[in-house]
Scaffold this motif. Structure first.
Motif, PDB file in Angstrom:
ATOM      1  N   TYR A   1       0.827  -1.200   0.000  1.00 20.71           N
ATOM      2  CA  TYR A   1       0.000   0.000   0.000  1.00 20.71           C
ATOM      3  C   TYR A   1       0.870   1.263   0.000  1.00 20.71           C
ATOM      4  O   TYR A   1       0.581   2.231  -0.708  1.00 20.71           O
ATOM      5  N   SER A   2       1.946   1.235   0.764  1.00 16.55           N
ATOM      6  CA  SER A   2       2.870   2.379   0.795  1.00 16.55           C
ATOM      7  C   SER A   2       3.438   2.644  -0.590  1.00 16.55           C
ATOM      8  O   SER A   2       3.608   3.795  -0.984  1.00 16.55           O
ATOM      9  N   ASN A   3       3.739   1.576  -1.339  1.00 20.26           N
ATOM     10  CA  ASN A   3       4.250   1.739  -2.697  1.00 20.26           C
ATOM     11  C   ASN A   3       3.213   2.369  -3.622  1.00 20.26           C
ATOM     12  O   ASN A   3       3.569   3.109  -4.542  1.00 20.26           O
ATOM     13  N   ILE A   4       1.939   2.100  -3.370  1.00 20.23           N
ATOM     14  CA  ILE A   4       0.878   2.730  -4.162  1.00 20.23           C
ATOM     15  C   ILE A   4       0.827   4.226  -3.856  1.00 20.23           C
ATOM     16  O   ILE A   4       0.661   5.047  -4.756  1.00 20.23           O
ATOM     17  N   LEU A   5       0.994   4.584  -2.570  1.00 21.51           N
ATOM     18  CA  LEU A   5       0.944   5.994  -2.177  1.00 21.51           C
ATOM     19  C   LEU A   5       2.219   6.752  -2.546  1.00 21.51           C
ATOM     20  O   LEU A   5       2.189   7.973  -2.617  1.00 21.51           O
TER      21      LEU A   5
END
Length: 148
Positions: free
Chosen positions: A50-54
């Motif tokens: 999820y952090s990589n998406i953000l």
């Protein structure tokens, strides 16, 4: 006015602190496994995904570092807000962290994402908390009274 802010600031401190500590518990798997009801991540891997998406501009190792930095910050913010230590500074840090998080959600997910999870409400609440002059029922208050 000064008498009425005691309960409100305590409630705000507790609400914000739980808003930081519960997601940390989720990403560490303490709220249930990934896919369980009420669980956003369930483990570190899904949180970093999820952090990589953000933060698509970061590769996975840097996303891990940013995720770890955010997690440590959220734990420190949560604990300090509950006990009432350095509330002004902690609340300002919390506002900066949630503002950055909300902006990344708005830019890299969609404009509604930070409003689905009231990220900007956390930012505003932290800013309000940072502007209060006196924090009853806190270590800060205890130190101020002791030094007076």
């Amino acid at each position: 006015m000064k008498n009425s802010s005691g309960i409100a600031q305590l409630f705000l401190r507790i609400a914000l602190s739980l808003g930081f500590l519960l997601p940390v518990m989720d990403r560490l798997g303490w709220m249930g496994a990934h896919g369980s009801s009420g669980v956003a991540w369930g483990d570190w891997k899904h949180f970093i995904d999820y952090s990589n998406i953000l933060m698509p501009f970061l590769n996975r190792p840097y996303a891990n570092i940013m995720g770890l930095t955010a997690t440590v910050s959220e734990v420190v913010f949560g604990i300090c807000l509950i006990v009432g230590l350095k509330i002004k500074q902690i609340a300002l840090g919390a506002a900066i962290l949630t503002l950055g998080f909300g902006l990344c959600m708005a830019i890299f997910l969609n404009i509604g994402a930070p409003f689905t999870y009231p990220v900007f409400v956390f930012t505003g609440a932290a800013l309000v908390l940072s502007g209060i002059g006196h924090y009853k029922w806190s270590i800060d208050d205890y130190i101020a009274v002791k030094n007076a």
